[in-house]
Design an enzyme around this catalytic site. Sequence first.
Site, PDB file in Angstrom:
ATOM      1  N   CYS A  49       0.833  -1.203   0.000  1.00  0.00           N
ATOM      2  CA  CYS A  49       0.000   0.000   0.000  1.00  0.00           C
ATOM      3  C   CYS A  49       0.868   1.254   0.000  1.00  0.00           C
ATOM      4  O   CYS A  49       1.676   1.460   0.896  1.00  0.00           O
ATOM      5  CB  CYS A  49      -0.925   0.004   1.220  1.00  0.00           C
ATOM      6  SG  CYS A  49      -1.835   1.551   1.394  1.00  0.00           S
TER       7      CYS A  49
ATOM      8  N   CYS B 120       0.503   3.600   3.284  1.00  0.00           N
ATOM      9  CA  CYS B 120       0.832   3.128   4.629  1.00  0.00           C
ATOM     10  C   CYS B 120       2.210   3.639   5.045  1.00  0.00           C
ATOM     11  O   CYS B 120       3.093   3.800   4.199  1.00  0.00           O
ATOM     12  CB  CYS B 120       0.822   1.601   4.664  1.00  0.00           C
ATOM     13  SG  CYS B 120      -0.746   0.908   5.208  1.00  0.00           S
TER      14      CYS B 120
ATOM     15  N   HIS C  49      -4.560   1.454   7.889  1.00  0.00           N
ATOM     16  CA  HIS C  49      -4.891   0.956   6.562  1.00  0.00           C
ATOM     17  C   HIS C  49      -6.344   0.488   6.453  1.00  0.00           C
ATOM     18  O   HIS C  49      -6.979   0.663   5.418  1.00  0.00           O
ATOM     19  CB  HIS C  49      -3.952  -0.203   6.227  1.00  0.00           C
ATOM     20  CG  HIS C  49      -4.165  -0.787   4.871  1.00  0.00           C
ATOM     21  ND1 HIS C  49      -3.618  -0.240   3.736  1.00  0.00           N
ATOM     22  CD2 HIS C  49      -4.896  -1.857   4.478  1.00  0.00           C
ATOM     23  CE1 HIS C  49      -3.994  -0.958   2.686  1.00  0.00           C
ATOM     24  NE2 HIS C  49      -4.766  -1.955   3.109  1.00  0.00           N
TER      25      HIS C  49
ATOM     26  N   ASN D  13     -14.095   9.158  -3.191  1.00  0.00           N
ATOM     27  CA  ASN D  13     -14.850   8.029  -3.726  1.00  0.00           C
ATOM     28  C   ASN D  13     -14.804   6.930  -2.686  1.00  0.00           C
ATOM     29  O   ASN D  13     -13.747   6.623  -2.156  1.00  0.00           O
ATOM     30  CB  ASN D  13     -14.228   7.508  -5.018  1.00  0.00           C
ATOM     31  CG  ASN D  13     -14.091   8.593  -6.063  1.00  0.00           C
ATOM     32  OD1 ASN D  13     -14.957   9.451  -6.187  1.00  0.00           O
ATOM     33  ND2 ASN D  13     -12.993   8.577  -6.795  1.00  0.00           N
TER      34      ASN D  13
ATOM     35  N   HIS E 139      -7.049   2.079   1.434  1.00  0.00           N
ATOM     36  CA  HIS E 139      -6.531   2.910   2.532  1.00  0.00           C
ATOM     37  C   HIS E 139      -7.268   4.257   2.501  1.00  0.00           C
ATOM     38  O   HIS E 139      -7.336   4.893   1.450  1.00  0.00           O
ATOM     39  CB  HIS E 139      -5.027   3.098   2.349  1.00  0.00           C
ATOM     40  CG  HIS E 139      -4.352   3.671   3.554  1.00  0.00           C
ATOM     41  ND1 HIS E 139      -3.318   3.051   4.207  1.00  0.00           N
ATOM     42  CD2 HIS E 139      -4.592   4.822   4.233  1.00  0.00           C
ATOM     43  CE1 HIS E 139      -2.947   3.805   5.234  1.00  0.00           C
ATOM     44  NE2 HIS E 139      -3.708   4.882   5.262  1.00  0.00           N
TER      45      HIS E 139
ATOM     46  N   HIS F 187      -8.543   7.620   1.989  1.00  0.00           N
ATOM     47  CA  HIS F 187      -7.955   8.808   1.355  1.00  0.00           C
ATOM     48  C   HIS F 187      -9.011   9.523   0.528  1.00  0.00           C
ATOM     49  O   HIS F 187     -10.000   8.944   0.120  1.00  0.00           O
ATOM     50  CB  HIS F 187      -6.780   8.417   0.457  1.00  0.00           C
ATOM     51  CG  HIS F 187      -7.179   7.689  -0.797  1.00  0.00           C
ATOM     52  ND1 HIS F 187      -7.558   6.362  -0.813  1.00  0.00           N
ATOM     53  CD2 HIS F 187      -7.281   8.110  -2.081  1.00  0.00           C
ATOM     54  CE1 HIS F 187      -7.851   5.997  -2.048  1.00  0.00           C
ATOM     55  NE2 HIS F 187      -7.704   7.034  -2.844  1.00  0.00           N
TER      56      HIS F 187
ATOM     57  N   GLN G 148      -9.185  12.966  -2.526  1.00  0.00           N
ATOM     58  CA  GLN G 148      -8.343  13.568  -3.553  1.00  0.00           C
ATOM     59  C   GLN G 148      -8.669  15.041  -3.764  1.00  0.00           C
ATOM     60  O   GLN G 148      -9.789  15.477  -3.508  1.00  0.00           O
ATOM     61  CB  GLN G 148      -8.526  12.833  -4.887  1.00  0.00           C
ATOM     62  CG  GLN G 148      -8.152  11.364  -4.819  1.00  0.00           C
ATOM     63  CD  GLN G 148      -8.231  10.709  -6.183  1.00  0.00           C
ATOM     64  OE1 GLN G 148      -7.528  11.096  -7.113  1.00  0.00           O
ATOM     65  NE2 GLN G 148      -9.091   9.729  -6.322  1.00  0.00           N
TER      66      GLN G 148
HETATM   67 ZN    ZN Z   1      -2.407   1.363   3.603  1.00  0.00          ZN
END
Ligand code: ZN
Length: 337
Positions: A46, A49, A105, A145, A156, A158, A160
């Site tokens: 990932c 991470c 994560h 999204n 993970h 997040h 944008q």
């Molecule tokens: Zn991750």
Amino acid sequence: MREPGVKGVNARRVIELRWDPTLSEWVMISNIRESRPWRPTSESACPFCPGSPEVGERSEAPFLLENRFPMLVPDPPRLDGVGEYPLVKAPGRGECYVIVESLEHDLPDLSFVGVDGVAKVIEEVANLTRRAMGEGYAYVLWFRNRGEEVGVSLTHPHSQVYVTPFTPSKVLRELTSAWRYFRLRGECLFCKVLKEELRSGERVVLEGGGFAAFVPFYAHWPFEVHIYPERHVQLLTQLSREEVRGLAEALVKVLKALDKVFDKPMPYVLATHQAPLRGEYPHYHLHIEIYGMLRASGKLKYAAGMEQGGGNFTYDSTPEDAAERLRQALRRVEEHG
Ligand code: ZN
Ligand code: ZN
Ligand code: FE
């Protein structure tokens, strides 16, 4: 010569905007995105991470990363000309970021980051907006999204940010409508919508901390929720510290309620609509739109023929019913967490 990261028959790096003269809007074209990773299977792979080359040994989140597979870059490849109408293009100049919202994560959604964490994420976007203004960009769009149903490639947590050289089409349409209404009635269209929604109350999901969340009268998606500041502001940068916290609280509650409706993760798209960065837009009003996409447990609403082909949405229930289910879900969240 083939450039690194570029696939396909065209080995030249292409990052450009192409104008659709029929719909009068830009399309962003980037061939460096073809090689982007698709759902790494292990945590060690990932990129978001701690310990990954991009993240390093950070001990605090949220933080901003440059998107490794950007649609737009600050120094796009030189164009061999902009073409001739009707086939016109422009450099894909802009910036694309990832906001890693947590070090964990496996956190299922932004709401699990908590109110403080979400407030920090909003502050990151506000700071980025301030900076982008100084650099002459046109717009900052923060979006998120959620769910593989909407094509999330990395789980993970997040979101944008796209810093663009143009104002997104949907925002332009809103600006046009708002400008017309403002000229006609001398008041903000969004303030008026909010006032009417609060007056009727039928579609209101929550109110407090200077913000209101409601399913719009004209919802497109099954569980669509808009969050409006009660104060008439245009940009995230205009929010006070208390208001950022109020927005974070509203956002956490709405996202938790969305997961509670069917007692399963709700796939959604979230987008922030703020004013363009250049010029004055006193007739515009900052808001967040969240499109919850399940219409029943296990039944996803697709944008298909009528929506993609015609541009008009079909709604298989009523927005009033969706609002009632969200209020009930929110009560369950508040009772049992
Ligand atoms: Zn991750
Ligand atoms: Zn307003
Ligand atoms: Fe909007």
